[in-house]
Every structure is written in structure tokens, then in C-alpha cells.
Enzyme design. Sequence first.
Site, PDB file in Angstrom:
ATOM      1  N   ARG A  36      35.520   6.418   5.042  1.00  0.00           N
ATOM      2  CA  ARG A  36      36.784   5.791   5.459  1.00  0.00           C
ATOM      3  C   ARG A  36      36.620   4.917   6.711  1.00  0.00           C
ATOM      4  O   ARG A  36      37.371   3.953   6.905  1.00  0.00           O
ATOM      5  CB  ARG A  36      37.838   6.889   5.699  1.00  0.00           C
ATOM      6  CG  ARG A  36      39.276   6.371   5.881  1.00  0.00           C
ATOM      7  CD  ARG A  36      40.277   7.525   5.878  1.00  0.00           C
ATOM      8  NE  ARG A  36      41.659   7.077   5.899  1.00  0.00           N
ATOM      9  CZ  ARG A  36      42.450   7.148   6.968  1.00  0.00           C
ATOM     10  NH1 ARG A  36      41.991   7.652   8.097  1.00  0.00           N
ATOM     11  NH2 ARG A  36      43.701   6.726   6.905  1.00  0.00           N
ATOM     12  N   ILE A  62      46.598   1.587   6.320  1.00  0.00           N
ATOM     13  CA  ILE A  62      45.723   2.385   5.462  1.00  0.00           C
ATOM     14  C   ILE A  62      46.391   3.752   5.383  1.00  0.00           C
ATOM     15  O   ILE A  62      46.759   4.335   6.405  1.00  0.00           O
ATOM     16  CB  ILE A  62      44.272   2.465   6.006  1.00  0.00           C
ATOM     17  CG1 ILE A  62      43.391   3.287   5.054  1.00  0.00           C
ATOM     18  CG2 ILE A  62      44.180   2.968   7.421  1.00  0.00           C
ATOM     19  CD1 ILE A  62      41.892   3.231   5.377  1.00  0.00           C
ATOM     20  N   SER A  63      46.623   4.230   4.172  1.00  0.00           N
ATOM     21  CA  SER A  63      47.428   5.439   3.984  1.00  0.00           C
ATOM     22  C   SER A  63      46.767   6.663   4.601  1.00  0.00           C
ATOM     23  O   SER A  63      45.548   6.736   4.734  1.00  0.00           O
ATOM     24  CB  SER A  63      47.662   5.701   2.494  1.00  0.00           C
ATOM     25  OG  SER A  63      48.491   4.714   1.949  1.00  0.00           O
ATOM     26  N   GLN A  64      47.613   7.620   4.958  1.00  0.00           N
ATOM     27  CA  GLN A  64      47.141   8.919   5.430  1.00  0.00           C
ATOM     28  C   GLN A  64      46.285   9.563   4.324  1.00  0.00           C
ATOM     29  O   GLN A  64      46.686   9.572   3.154  1.00  0.00           O
ATOM     30  CB  GLN A  64      48.361   9.785   5.728  1.00  0.00           C
ATOM     31  CG  GLN A  64      48.055  11.179   6.210  1.00  0.00           C
ATOM     32  CD  GLN A  64      49.325  12.007   6.385  1.00  0.00           C
ATOM     33  OE1 GLN A  64      50.442  11.516   6.191  1.00  0.00           O
ATOM     34  NE2 GLN A  64      49.157  13.257   6.752  1.00  0.00           N
TER      35      GLN A  64
END
Length: 213
Positions: A36, A62-64
Site C-alpha cells: 500500500r 485512498i480508502s481505509q
Amino acid sequence: MDTFRHKGLRNRLVDDIAKKGIKDEAVLNAIGAVPRHLFFESSFIKFAYQDKAFPIGAGQTISQPYTVAFQTELLQIKTGDKVLEVGTGSGYQAAVLCEMGAKVFTIERQKELFAKSSHLLPRMGYKPRFFLGDGYKGLPQQAPFDKIIVTAGAPQIPEDLLTQLCIGGLMVIPVGSGNVQVMTRITRDSESEFSQEQFGQFVFVPLLKGVVK
């Protein structure tokens, strides 16, 4: 560059999201495998393995990781599934789906994000098919899809996406016009029948129409 330290931080992140209720081993393994930190500018890398959303530019995030894992678990991905992702964003969700063996078709309306992700993911070894376009319309020329995932909050479920699901297919979409959406899973039961399940409240950036060049 993916170091032992990064892998250790990912393992800790996987432990965190497992404690929050994610049980699908394939999902946990994918979160543990996708680096990530490569989706972050170098000055923000220290935030990469926190279980939090983070700004990526063009008004997007950017999503959790927990949210990515939650949506992915609801999709019940099997190797070889043909998946439409609406909202490429950083490309992180697409990478997780590719890691799980899905054939990913991903559409993004922001040219800046489309350019970034379509350059980054192949360099990481992930090869989804990238499209610049309006996510509300989906990709009718590539349909039908086994699974559809929408990574932005939709005020209502787009009809065009429903018609692009194969019979027996699943769509996971956050639905709601306010600041909070309800995570919804839709199953296409037949040519004309769909069923819905709801899985709690989440916060997403809004799903917008049109293309930003």
C-alpha cells in the site's frame, strides 16, 4: 521498494482488520500482499499502514483498508471472476482484486487519477484493464460482469450497472445522498429480479457523473 519493515507493517494491518471482523482468508492475504505504501507520495509513507483513508489528490481518497476488505469480502471473489470496479481512484482496490485472481475492469472519471493508476499498477505487476469514463454508465461493451464494486457513495443505484450484472452476479455499492451511505449488496436473481442486503453505514466521497479531463 518493498522491505521487510513494510511487510511487517502490513502483517500488523491484517491483524487489525481481522480483529474488526474480516474473516475471508483470501481477502486478508491480499491486503497482506499489496504494498500500500507505493500508492503514497514518499513524504506520507508513514501513514500507509494505518487503517485510515488518506487524500490522494483530485478531491479523492485512498480508502481505509478495513473498508476495502469489507467491500471485497461482500463480493465473494473467486479466481477468474470478471469484476467491474467503478472508481479506480488510487488503484489500491483494483490491486487487491487482481491479487485475488479476479479479471478486473476499472473505470475512473478523473483523468489525473486514471493516468496515475494506469501507470503505477502495471509497474507493480497488476494488469487490470483501465477505462476513462463515467462510472454511472459502467462498461456496457465489456458486460456482463460476475461482480461489480462501486467505491464512491451513490445517491441511488445506477440502472445501467444493474443491467451489466450477470444472473447470479453480485454488486456491492454504498448508497445514500447524505454524508453517510449504507453498504448495500445486490444480487441479480433473474433477468428482471434483484434482491438487496444492507451491511451498515460507511462514509465515501460522492459518485459523480461525467468525465474530468
